[in-house]
Scaffold this motif. Structure first.
Motif, PDB file in Angstrom:
ATOM      1  N   ASN A   1       0.071 -26.398  82.202  1.00 43.03           N
ATOM      2  CA  ASN A   1      -0.991 -27.028  82.990  1.00 43.03           C
ATOM      3  C   ASN A   1      -1.624 -28.191  82.232  1.00 43.03           C
ATOM      4  N   GLU A   2      -1.763 -28.011  80.928  1.00 49.25           N
ATOM      5  CA  GLU A   2      -2.341 -29.085  80.125  1.00 49.25           C
ATOM      6  C   GLU A   2      -1.387 -30.278  80.036  1.00 49.25           C
ATOM      7  N   VAL A   3      -0.101 -29.992  79.983  1.00 48.52           N
ATOM      8  CA  VAL A   3       0.895 -31.066  79.986  1.00 48.52           C
ATOM      9  C   VAL A   3       0.764 -31.906  81.258  1.00 48.52           C
TER      10      VAL A   3
ATOM     11  N   GLY B   1      -5.032 -33.317  73.524  1.00 49.22           N
ATOM     12  CA  GLY B   1      -4.984 -31.906  73.835  1.00 49.22           C
ATOM     13  C   GLY B   1      -4.578 -31.040  72.659  1.00 49.22           C
ATOM     14  N   PHE B   2      -5.319 -29.946  72.438  1.00 48.05           N
ATOM     15  CA  PHE B   2      -4.861 -28.860  71.579  1.00 48.05           C
ATOM     16  C   PHE B   2      -3.864 -28.070  72.424  1.00 48.05           C
ATOM     17  N   ILE B   3      -2.658 -27.838  71.901  1.00 47.51           N
ATOM     18  CA  ILE B   3      -1.613 -27.293  72.762  1.00 47.51           C
ATOM     19  C   ILE B   3      -0.555 -26.586  71.919  1.00 47.51           C
TER      20      ILE B   3
ATOM     21  N   ALA C   1       4.131 -29.003  73.977  1.00 49.45           N
ATOM     22  CA  ALA C   1       4.026 -30.336  73.372  1.00 49.45           C
ATOM     23  C   ALA C   1       5.379 -31.038  73.408  1.00 49.45           C
ATOM     24  N   ILE C   2       6.429 -30.299  73.052  1.00 48.16           N
ATOM     25  CA  ILE C   2       7.783 -30.856  73.107  1.00 48.16           C
ATOM     26  C   ILE C   2       8.151 -31.220  74.532  1.00 48.16           C
TER      27      ILE C   2
END
Length: 352
Positions: free
Chosen positions: A84-86, A97-99, A104-105
């Protein structure tokens, strides 16, 4: 009169040549504005209400980010899992974003290596496979339900890779559920195992009678792997490097504070968790969760190629995402150098 005419003609020709020169170079006032690298008026920050995101919570509680950002407004947004953050980052509604390392990849791969950059580490460790008491071997999971926070998130990939290595793919039911719901489902017997980040693995152990079947750090060299990192929209990094550097100063200050003031740092995390979730952790829960993580601004970049390959093994991707060029640790290393700390290595991810 001739002199005045000659001067006027010379000036006109000079202005025309200047205009032609600007046109030939393709520059304009709008281009100049686009190249402006002044501090951002606003920084939109994403993070999770997890102990593995402790430096985010500590920095917010102690005002360490606002202190460094100065006049830049800090807008915060909470997420439950990485995918969702992506979407928010790629959609342009989030700047930093902290993720988890897996999402992240994915953010980097989905944008063909354009939209985001890895700029810091946050946490190593802090993920466990916890099970009911009757699970004593991998084969005991056959026919049982194992939960991860979200499809394609860091723990989801780790679980599916591990199951594949044990020959259990398609023999175990893997489902995705919000962490709080997983706790209730485990208590009710609807699920028998879960691969979760802290503090949720600790909560299942201490509140629901689960046992630790596997700590993920056992699967990595020296027990080190990137659980949480920080990524930034590439466009934001290019336009506002000062703001990114100021944010990273706040991050380093948060980690330094946590390592020097363990008890108070835990209190700060608990205060933020209560504000975000309506409930704080019991002292024994946060103590157990804290003991399973290492706070570090080193992203452990050398493991990202393996993490990308793990997605194939896990059946999440057909081809391992190319992570070359993913890391840009320029601003972080500048902050570390100014603070007299050792710089961190990009693990070859700073080059395509």
């Amino acid at each position: 009169m001739r002199t005045r005419l000659l001067v006027a003609t010379t000036v006109a020709l000079s202005l025309l040549a200047s205009a032609c020169s600007r046109a030939d170079s393709g520059s304009s006032e709008s281009d100049t504005a686009a190249q402006d690298t002044s501090p951002a008026t606003e920084l939109r920050l994403g993070y999770f209400p997890n102990v593995t995101h402790a430096p985010a919570l500590i920095g917010l509680e102690k005002g360490l980010y606002e202190k460094e950002l100065g006049g830049t407004k800090l807008t915060k947004q909470e997420f439950n899992a990485g995918p969702n953050e992506v979407s928010a980052l790629l959609g342009g509604s989030l700047d930093i974003g902290f993720i988890g390392s897996g999402p992240a990849i994915n953010a980097y791969a989905k944008s063909n290596g354009e939209a985001v950059r890895l700029i810091s580490g946050v946490t190593s460790g802090g993920a466990q496979l916890v099970t009911s008491a009757d699970v004593n071997s991998p084969e005991d999971l056959v026919g049982k339900t194992v939960v991860t926070p979200q499809l394609g998130n860091t723990q989801d990939v780790a679980l599916k890779k591990w199951l594949a290595g044990k020959g259990l793919t398609d023999k175990v039911q893997v489902t995705n559920m919000e962490n709080a719901q997983t706790l209730d489902a485990f208590k009710g017997g609807q699920v028998q195992a879960a691969w979760l980040p802290e503090p949720w693995s600790s909560r299942l152990v201490l509140e629901a009678g689960a046992k630790v079947f596997l700590d993920e750090k056992e699967l990595w060299p020296d027990g080190q792997f990137p659980t949480t990192v920080v990524i930034v929209r590439t466009e934001f990094l290019k336009e506002h490097p000062q703001t990114v550097k100021a944010f990273l100063k706040g991050l380093v200050a948060s980690i330094d504070y946590a390592n020097a003031n363990k008890a108070d740092a835990q209190t700060a995390v608990n205060t933020q968790l209560k504000a975000l979730t309506g409930k704080e952790l019991k002292p024994e829960t946060i103590e157990r969760a804290w003991s399973n993580i290492t706070l570090t601004f080193d992203p452990i970049a050398g493991e990202f190629k393996q993490l990308a390959e793990d997605q194939v093994t896990a059946g999440i991707a057909e081809k391992a995402p190319d992570v070359a060029g993913f890391a840009d640790l320029t601003e972080l290393n500048a902050v570390l150098k100014e603070a007299g700390k050792p710089e961190v290595d990009a693990g070859g991810l700073d080059k395509k």
